[in-house]
Design an enzyme around this catalytic site. Structure first.
Site, PDB file in Angstrom:
ATOM      1  N   MET A  18      26.233  -4.915  27.812  1.00  0.00           N
ATOM      2  CA  MET A  18      27.593  -4.911  28.342  1.00  0.00           C
ATOM      3  C   MET A  18      28.126  -3.484  28.393  1.00  0.00           C
ATOM      4  SD  MET A  18      29.829  -6.270  25.119  1.00  0.00           S
ATOM      5  CE  MET A  18      31.355  -5.464  25.572  1.00  0.00           C
ATOM      6  N   CYS A  19      29.171  -3.299  29.156  1.00  0.00           N
ATOM      7  CA  CYS A  19      29.897  -2.031  29.189  1.00  0.00           C
ATOM      8  C   CYS A  19      31.352  -2.340  28.842  1.00  0.00           C
ATOM      9  CB  CYS A  19      29.765  -1.352  30.556  1.00  0.00           C
ATOM     10  SG  CYS A  19      30.360  -2.324  31.951  1.00  0.00           S
ATOM     11  N   ASN A  20      32.171  -1.316  28.763  1.00  0.00           N
ATOM     12  CA  ASN A  20      33.556  -1.545  28.332  1.00  0.00           C
ATOM     13  C   ASN A  20      34.341  -2.421  29.305  1.00  0.00           C
ATOM     14  OD1 ASN A  20      33.699   0.409  30.281  1.00  0.00           O
ATOM     15  ND2 ASN A  20      35.149   1.701  29.195  1.00  0.00           N
ATOM     16  N   GLY A  22      32.687  -4.402  31.647  1.00  0.00           N
ATOM     17  CA  GLY A  22      31.861  -5.574  31.882  1.00  0.00           C
ATOM     18  C   GLY A  22      31.478  -5.812  33.323  1.00  0.00           C
ATOM     19  N   THR A  26      27.345  -2.556  33.821  1.00  0.00           N
ATOM     20  CA  THR A  26      26.484  -3.697  33.516  1.00  0.00           C
ATOM     21  C   THR A  26      25.863  -4.245  34.798  1.00  0.00           C
ATOM     22  OG1 THR A  26      27.869  -4.249  31.621  1.00  0.00           O
ATOM     23  CG2 THR A  26      26.401  -5.967  32.417  1.00  0.00           C
TER      24      THR A  26
END
Length: 88
Positions: A18-20, A22, A26
């Site tokens: 995931m990334c901050n 999302g 990602t």
């Protein structure tokens, strides 16, 4: 590339990618995984746009270009890696 190696190694499961936000980072990562799975580019970009959104932002276009130009030959895919990998 290191992230791909981690994701393709079944002994690392379960894991969460995931990334901050999302979406963009990602989505780009998953798009590159789809290339490794030999999906067509049109299918990859359709999935990417579905989750990231349809706005024609500069970052989205650059991420799509990154996916398109991603060199799958840089990644060694272990035998049977995709038999245990599930993307949700």
């Amino acid at each position: 590339i290191e992230g791909m190696r981690l994701v393709l190694e079944p002994r690392n499961y379960p894991l969460l990618v995931m990334c901050n936000a999302g979406s963009h980072q990602t989505g780009t990562f998953v798009g590159c995984l789809r290339k490794l799975q030999r999906w067509t580019l049109s299918s990859i970009l359709e999935e990417f746009r579905r989750y990231v959104g349809t706005s024609r932002s500069r970052s989205r276009l650059m991420n799509e270009q990154f996916i398109e130009l991603f060199d799958v030959d840089l990644i060694h895919v272990p035998e049977g890696a995709f038999s245990t990998l599930r993307l949700y």
